[in-house]
Structures are given as structure tokens and as C-alpha cells.
Scaffold this active site. Structure first.
Site: not given
Length: 329
Positions: A94, A225, A259
Site C-alpha cells: 500500500c 492513511h 482502499h
């Protein structure tokens, strides 16, 4: 062509056109592309495995491998736009997109390029990838609510976020419209767990990216995040306090777009750059139950924005974007 490549091509073309760069040029060897991709061509891989193991086929489509490999998107973008400078892919879960932007900036700083396309792409909506995420038990049964008191997990998203990085002198010479300045970057590793984040590693990345880059004690905005899981959001709040002594204004887009994995950090970076360009925060935060997190009005001008990306393996990247109008630059 796999979806991850399609997303990359569309985003790269839009970024290139928005930057006002010509389709062809004599200095193509000074232009390149670095993309961050976590999983590669997931749909193509799923289809190939089905063809072999379920359908019993002995031969696959000859373009299977170029569509599966993580470097396929960067290669296609280079061919599409005629970029003959540095070209490669970073795969760091990520944090991939943020690592790509940081590395592209360093290529410009060390004289390898004048213009770089940088960002991330991901297309995880394939059965194998979805089942893998389900096995981790981190997906929300309802919807993603980053930092909210009642959050219960993340949701997956897919797409691409790509920006143009350009040497300042090169941009000025052609009269480019500058949205923001990439003023700082930092990359750290927790070296503690493959899946659990560590406060000190996240805080170190934020502090190193921000320190000495501005006369303010904290950034005007943090694009967090913020995955919507209980553990991640609590630890990221703690890391922000550790880095800055208090909670700055913050926001996570994952409640709107999910996400995006390898593209998540690049998407956060695009939001950070646009926030300083427009001088305002993109949206309200969901309530955290922490009064210190709710004390910054949204109409406070944004001159600096920090974009976070934290990944499995304890990989942390923070990128600082500043307004091109600030005199202290």
C-alpha cells in the site's frame, strides 16, 4: 489488456494533458515514468489460473505474462506517451504509489530526468485477491468509516492516481501551471511485524518529511492513511501526536473511494497537492471521539499538506506538498 493497465493509461494521459506537455518532443530521453503497483494484473492472473486448472487448457494467451507482471503498466505508459527516460515499477504493497513519487522526485533531483510521471495503480477486484483480503478479516461488513468511533473495517477500491513531477526550472521555462511543490519526503521501515503498524515508524516518516521544510510547527493538513480498521486508525492518531505534539487537521479519502492499495498513497498525494493549490481542506473528518482532533475549522487556509501511506511489512512513506505561492519557498 488488464484493468490495472487501462487505469494507468487513462490516468497518465489525463495528467500529461493537464500539465500541458506536448505529445512529442525532442527531449523524450529526459522524460520517464515510475509507477507503484501492489498486485499487478490480478484479473488476468485469475483468468489464466481458471483456464489451466478448471478448463484444462494447455496454452494461454501470448499476452498473459505482459498483462500480469507489475511492470506492464509503466511499460505501456512509456510506449503510449513516448517516454524514453527512466521507467520502472515499485511494488511495496500500500506504499507503492508514494514510493514511486518519492523515487521519481529523486531521479529529477539527481539529474536523470526533467519530467516524470509518477503515481500508482491497482485493480484488485478479482476473486483470488478478494478472497485473500477476506481471509485477513479486515474488511468492513458495511462501509468504510476512517477514524469514526463505530468503524468496523476497510473496503477495497481500485483505480489509478498519477501526477507529473517537473524540474522547477523546466516548468518555469515553458510557463507551466504549478499546482504544488513537493517539498519533502521520507521513507522508513518498522522492522517489527508484517501486518501490524508501529507508531514510531509512522511518526518518524511524518517528522522527517516535515522537519525544516516550513516555519510552522505542524502541517496545515494531513491526508491520512486511515484505513478504517480499529488498530490502524488508533495507531495513526497516536503517531501524528508523537510526530507533531498535537493532532493536526486530517482527512482520509478511503470512506469515499475505498482502499486502493498500491494506488492509495498516490491518491492521497493528489489530494494533498490539490488541497494546497486550492488552499482548503477537501472534506470534514468523521468524529473520532477525541476533542483535540476536532478543533481545526475546515475554512483554515491550507498551505502545506502531508500525505501518508503505510503498508504491510512496516513500510512507511510521508510526502510533504506546499503551495507554490508561499514566499518562504
Amino acid at each position: 489488456m488488464d484493468d490495472v493497465i487501462r487505469y494507468s493509461l487513462v490516468a497518465a494521459r489525463e495528467a500529461w494533458m493537464h500539465a500541458g506537455l506536448p505529445a512529442s518532443s525532442d527531449d523524450r530521453r529526459r522524460r520517464g515514468c515510475v509507477l507503484g503497483i501492489g498486485g499487478g494484473g490480478e484479473t488476468t492472473h485469475d483468468r489464466a489460473m481458471r483456464d489451466i486448472y478448471k478448463m484444462g487448457r494447455e496454452r494461454l494467451h501470448p499476452m498473459t505474462l505482459p498483462n500480469v507482471m507489475v511492470s506492464g503498466s509503466a511499460g505501456r505508459v512509456a510506449i503510449d506517451l513516448g517516454l524514453r527516460g527512466p521507467n520502472f515499477t515499485i511494488s511495496s504493497a500500500c506504499a507503492s504509489g508514494s514510493h514511486a513519487i518519492a523515487q521519481a522526485a529523486q531521479l529529477i533531483a539527481c539529474g536523470q530526468a526533467d519530467v516524470m510521471l509518477a503515481g500508482g495503480s491497482e485493480a484488485p477486484f478479482a476473486l483470488g485477491a478478494m478472497r485473500s483480503w477476506e481471509a485477513l478479516k479486515v474488511l468492513s461488513p458495511s462501509r468504510c468509516r476512517p477514524f469514526a468511533d463505530d468503524r468496523d473495517g476497510m473496503t477495497l477500491g481500485e483505480g489509478s492516481a498519477i501526477m507529473v513531477l517537473e524540474r522547477a526550472e523546466h516548468a518555469a521555462r515553458r510557463g507551466a501551471k504549478v499546482l504544488a511543490i513537493l517539498a519533502g519526503s521520507a521513507m522508513t521501515c518498522d522492522a517489527t511485524s508484517m501486518v501490524a503498524p508501529d507508531v514510531s515508524g509512522m511518526a518518524d516518516a511524518m517528522r522527517k518529511a516535515y522537519d525544516s521544510k516550513t516555519d510552522r510547527d505542524i502541517p496545515d493538513l494531513v491526508i491520512a492513511h486511515g484505513t478504517g480498521t480499529r488498530l490502524n486508525d488508533d495507531l495513526e492518531l497516536e503517531a501524528m501526536r508523537s510526530a507533531f505534539g498535537t493532532l493536526p487537521r486530517f482527512y482520509s479519502p478511503k470512506g469515499q473511494v475505498g482502499h486502493m492499495l498500491g494506488a492509495a498513497g498516490a491518491f492521497n498525494s493528489v489530494i494533498a497537492a490539490l488541497s494546497v493549490y486550492h488552499g482548503r481542506s477537501p472534506a470534514a473528518r468523521l468524529p473520532t471521539g477525541d476533542p483535540a482532533a476536532e478543533n481545526s475549522p475546515e475554512d483554515t487556509p491550507v498551505g502545506s499538506a502531508l500525505a501518508n501511506a503505510f503498508a504491510f511489512g512496516g513500510l512507511n512513506v510521508s510526502l510533504l506538498f506546499r503551495s507554490s505561492n508561499e514566499q518562504s519557498l
